[in-house]
Write an enzyme that holds these catalytic residues in place. Structure first.
Site, mmCIF file in Angstrom:
data_model
loop_
_atom_site.group_PDB
_atom_site.id
_atom_site.type_symbol
_atom_site.label_atom_id
_atom_site.label_comp_id
_atom_site.label_asym_id
_atom_site.label_seq_id
_atom_site.Cartn_x
_atom_site.Cartn_y
_atom_site.Cartn_z
ATOM 1 C CG ASN A 86 -1.854 -1.173 1.270
ATOM 2 O OD1 ASN A 86 -2.358 -1.582 0.229
ATOM 3 N ND2 ASN A 86 -2.097 -1.728 2.452
ATOM 4 C CB VAL A 95 3.364 1.096 9.193
ATOM 5 C CG1 VAL A 95 4.788 1.126 9.722
ATOM 6 C CG2 VAL A 95 2.393 0.644 10.298
ATOM 7 C CG HIS A 99 4.485 -2.628 5.242
ATOM 8 N ND1 HIS A 99 4.602 -1.283 5.511
ATOM 9 C CD2 HIS A 99 3.158 -2.869 5.137
ATOM 10 C CE1 HIS A 99 3.399 -0.736 5.575
ATOM 11 N NE2 HIS A 99 2.497 -1.678 5.343
ATOM 12 C CG MET A 100 5.327 -7.909 -0.319
ATOM 13 S SD MET A 100 6.613 -8.631 -1.381
ATOM 14 C CE MET A 100 7.035 -7.224 -2.397
ATOM 15 C CG HIS A 101 0.201 -6.178 3.656
ATOM 16 N ND1 HIS A 101 -0.376 -6.160 4.907
ATOM 17 C CD2 HIS A 101 0.440 -4.886 3.336
ATOM 18 C CE1 HIS A 101 -0.498 -4.898 5.318
ATOM 19 N NE2 HIS A 101 -0.021 -4.103 4.379
HETATM 20 P P1 5GP Z 1 -0.405 -0.772 5.907
HETATM 21 O O1 5GP Z 1 -1.805 -0.391 6.324
HETATM 22 O O2 5GP Z 1 0.568 0.346 6.198
HETATM 23 O O3 5GP Z 1 -0.285 -1.309 4.527
HETATM 24 O O4 5GP Z 1 -0.022 -2.005 6.823
HETATM 25 C C1 5GP Z 1 0.445 -1.873 8.119
HETATM 26 C C2 5GP Z 1 0.253 -3.204 8.791
HETATM 27 O O5 5GP Z 1 1.011 -3.224 9.970
HETATM 28 C C3 5GP Z 1 -1.202 -3.480 9.188
HETATM 29 O O6 5GP Z 1 -1.646 -4.680 8.556
HETATM 30 C C4 5GP Z 1 -1.142 -3.601 10.707
HETATM 31 O O7 5GP Z 1 -1.997 -4.599 11.214
HETATM 32 C C5 5GP Z 1 0.321 -3.923 10.966
HETATM 33 N N1 5GP Z 1 0.820 -3.433 12.241
HETATM 34 C C6 5GP Z 1 0.599 -2.199 12.787
HETATM 35 N N2 5GP Z 1 1.232 -2.095 13.960
HETATM 36 C C7 5GP Z 1 1.873 -3.288 14.168
HETATM 37 C C8 5GP Z 1 2.699 -3.782 15.228
HETATM 38 O O8 5GP Z 1 3.002 -3.120 16.209
HETATM 39 N N3 5GP Z 1 3.178 -5.052 15.070
HETATM 40 C C9 5GP Z 1 2.879 -5.828 13.994
HETATM 41 N N4 5GP Z 1 3.393 -7.051 13.962
HETATM 42 N N5 5GP Z 1 2.111 -5.385 12.968
HETATM 43 C C10 5GP Z 1 1.615 -4.139 13.070
#
Ligand code: 5GP
Ligand code: ZN
Length: 113
Positions: A86, A95, A99-101
């Protein structure tokens, strides 16, 4: 540096780390959206996809390579899986460290929401 994912990569903050090497770390997402939901990140802080530079190309390729290996290791490489990155607000990025989900273990719909 108060970046959440930099702190996870350096083990200042806890996470369920499933893979790490000199450049890449993978750990379980805290709010999984699939039976397996991992985040594959570079140790290097890069805020968004827009901030990737030419010098980072091998690193970004490594993220994809590690994700594919983890898909194999977790047993869903052949059934299939979803990889998502994203970018910024409209993309749903929360975040700001790329990062790659990697999500697997269920069937995904398309288009993504
Ligand atoms: P984004 O929304 O930026 O693509 O994905 C961020 C991801 O980070 C989300 O899926 C969220 O659940 C995960 N995330 C947020 N805070 C933490 C954390 O403190 N630890 C872990 N392991 N994942 C987190
Ligand atoms: Zn960071």
């Amino acid at each position: 540096m108060t970046c959440l994912f930099c702190q996870i990569a350096s083990r200042e903050l806890p996470a369920q780390i499933v893979y790490e090497d000199d450049e890449v770390v993978a750990f379980e997402d805290i709010a999984p959206q699939a039976p397996t939901h991992l985040l594959v990140i570079p140790r290097k802080h890069i805020a968004t996809l827009n901030d990737i530079e030419e010098a980072d190309l091998a690193l970004v390729g490594r993220l994809q390579y590690v994700a594919a290996r983890l898909a194999r290791q977790f047993g869903f490489a052949d059934d299939g899986y979803r990889v998502v990155m994203n970018c910024n607000d409209d993309g749903g990025q929360t975040v700001y460290h790329i990062h790659m989900h990697l999500m697997g273990g269920r069937r995904f719909t398309w288009p993504a929401g």
